[in-house]
Design a protein around this motif. Structure first.
Motif, short mmCIF file in Angstrom:
data_model
loop_
_atom_site.label_atom_id
_atom_site.label_comp_id
_atom_site.label_asym_id
_atom_site.label_seq_id
_atom_site.Cartn_x
_atom_site.Cartn_y
_atom_site.Cartn_z
N ALA A 64 0.83 -1.20 0.00
CA ALA A 64 0.00 0.00 0.00
C ALA A 64 0.87 1.25 0.00
CB ALA A 64 -0.92 -0.01 1.20
N LEU A 65 2.13 1.10 0.33
CA LEU A 65 3.06 2.23 0.42
C LEU A 65 4.03 2.29 -0.75
CD1 LEU A 65 3.90 1.87 4.21
CD2 LEU A 65 2.22 3.38 3.18
N LYS A 66 3.74 1.63 -1.84
CA LYS A 66 4.70 1.52 -2.94
C LYS A 66 5.07 2.86 -3.58
CE LYS A 66 1.37 0.42 -6.53
NZ LYS A 66 0.96 -0.55 -7.52
N ASN A 67 4.25 3.89 -3.41
CA ASN A 67 4.56 5.21 -3.96
C ASN A 67 5.28 6.12 -2.98
OD1 ASN A 67 3.53 4.76 -6.57
ND2 ASN A 67 1.46 5.01 -5.77
N LEU A 68 5.62 5.59 -1.82
CA LEU A 68 6.31 6.35 -0.79
C LEU A 68 7.64 6.89 -1.33
CD1 LEU A 68 5.80 6.94 2.23
CD2 LEU A 68 7.27 5.02 2.73
N GLN A 69 7.93 8.17 -1.04
CA GLN A 69 9.17 8.78 -1.50
C GLN A 69 10.16 9.04 -0.37
OE1 GLN A 69 8.48 12.21 -3.93
NE2 GLN A 69 7.23 11.08 -5.37
N HIS A 70 9.67 9.26 0.83
CA HIS A 70 10.54 9.55 1.98
C HIS A 70 10.18 8.59 3.11
CE1 HIS A 70 11.85 13.24 0.03
NE2 HIS A 70 10.58 13.42 -0.30
N PHE A 114 9.62 -0.41 -2.64
CA PHE A 114 9.58 1.05 -2.67
C PHE A 114 10.35 1.61 -3.86
CE2 PHE A 114 9.43 -0.24 1.88
CZ PHE A 114 8.11 0.11 2.12
N LYS A 115 9.86 1.38 -5.04
CA LYS A 115 10.53 1.79 -6.29
C LYS A 115 10.63 3.31 -6.43
CE LYS A 115 10.50 -2.44 -8.11
NZ LYS A 115 11.56 -3.29 -7.72
N ASN A 116 9.75 4.06 -5.78
CA ASN A 116 9.76 5.52 -5.88
C ASN A 116 10.48 6.20 -4.73
OD1 ASN A 116 8.22 5.80 -8.32
ND2 ASN A 116 6.47 5.05 -7.16
N LEU A 117 11.12 5.42 -3.89
CA LEU A 117 11.80 5.96 -2.71
C LEU A 117 12.95 6.88 -3.13
CD1 LEU A 117 11.45 5.62 0.33
CD2 LEU A 117 13.20 3.86 0.26
N LYS A 118 12.95 8.09 -2.57
CA LYS A 118 14.01 9.06 -2.85
C LYS A 118 14.89 9.30 -1.63
CE LYS A 118 11.64 11.63 -6.45
NZ LYS A 118 11.17 12.94 -6.90
N SER A 165 17.19 -1.99 -6.42
CA SER A 165 16.05 -1.69 -7.30
C SER A 165 15.42 -0.33 -7.00
CB SER A 165 14.99 -2.78 -7.18
OG SER A 165 14.49 -2.83 -5.86
N CYS A 166 16.01 0.42 -6.08
CA CYS A 166 15.50 1.75 -5.73
C CYS A 166 16.27 2.80 -6.55
CB CYS A 166 15.64 2.01 -4.24
SG CYS A 166 14.67 0.89 -3.21
N TYR A 167 16.01 2.82 -7.85
CA TYR A 167 16.76 3.66 -8.78
C TYR A 167 16.60 5.15 -8.54
CZ TYR A 167 16.84 -0.80 -11.20
OH TYR A 167 16.99 -2.12 -11.49
N LYS A 168 15.53 5.56 -7.89
CA LYS A 168 15.25 6.99 -7.68
C LYS A 168 15.86 7.51 -6.38
CE LYS A 168 10.98 6.85 -10.31
NZ LYS A 168 9.53 7.10 -10.29
N LEU A 169 16.52 6.65 -5.63
CA LEU A 169 17.09 7.03 -4.33
C LEU A 169 18.11 8.15 -4.50
CD1 LEU A 169 16.76 6.02 -1.40
CD2 LEU A 169 18.78 4.64 -1.77
N THR A 170 17.91 9.26 -3.79
CA THR A 170 18.85 10.39 -3.84
C THR A 170 19.54 10.62 -2.51
OG1 THR A 170 17.08 11.97 -3.35
CG2 THR A 170 17.59 11.57 -5.68
N SER A 180 23.89 0.67 -8.38
CA SER A 180 22.79 0.84 -9.33
C SER A 180 21.94 2.08 -9.03
CB SER A 180 21.91 -0.40 -9.35
OG SER A 180 21.29 -0.58 -8.10
N CYS A 181 22.21 2.72 -7.92
CA CYS A 181 21.46 3.92 -7.53
C CYS A 181 22.19 5.16 -8.05
CB CYS A 181 21.30 4.00 -6.02
SG CYS A 181 20.42 2.61 -5.30
N VAL A 182 22.21 5.33 -9.35
CA VAL A 182 23.00 6.39 -9.98
C VAL A 182 22.47 7.79 -9.72
CG1 VAL A 182 23.97 4.87 -11.74
CG2 VAL A 182 21.81 6.05 -12.17
#
Length: 126
Positions: free
Chosen positions: A4-10, A28-32, A49-54, A71-73
């Motif tokens: 249910a939290l798959k769009n979580l960013q933080h 958490f594919k959208n996790l930043k 697999s968390c490619y958006k992680l900043t 892989s977290c470029v």
């Protein structure tokens, strides 16, 4: 439920004692932004697999390998202070990295990362 939290960013889990050492973050594919400060997480392979992680805070965790971060470029900020990380080579492809915190408790091998320097220090801030 984590799906249910798959769009979580933080996600701030600092000092959360309920986390298993091999907690799975792959959903958490959208996790930043992920804060694992002071947790028992020692296996971060699911972060590959968390490619958006900043932003990733691993301060005071028993993490030894940061290979999955290769892989977290998109990573901009990485805190590895007081970890057991023994190599920074996986960061060689993280060209967007702008902030790296190290508190060297262990031998950090930086071959092919910083012109083949090897830093050996005890409790020294860089």
């Amino acid at each position: 439920h984590r799906y249910a939290l798959k769009n979580l960013q933080h996600l701030d889990l600092r000092q959360c004692e309920c986390l298993a050492p091999d907690t799975d973050f792959s959903t958490f594919k959208n996790l930043k932004n992920l804060n694992l400060f002071g947790t028992k997480v020692d296996d971060i392979s699911s972060l590959a697999s968390c490619y958006k992680l900043t932003v990733l805070n691993l301060w005071f965790t028993p993490v030894k390998s940061i290979m999955p971060i290769a892989s977290c470029v998109s990573i901009l900020h990485l805190d590895l202070a007081n970890t057991q990380v023994d190599s920074l080579v996986p960061l060689a492809g993280c060209n967007k990295l702008r902030h790296l915190s190290l508190w060297l408790e262990y031998k950090i091998m930086m071959n092919s990362f910083c012109d083949n320097y090897t830093f050996v220090s005890k409790r020294k801030f860089l």
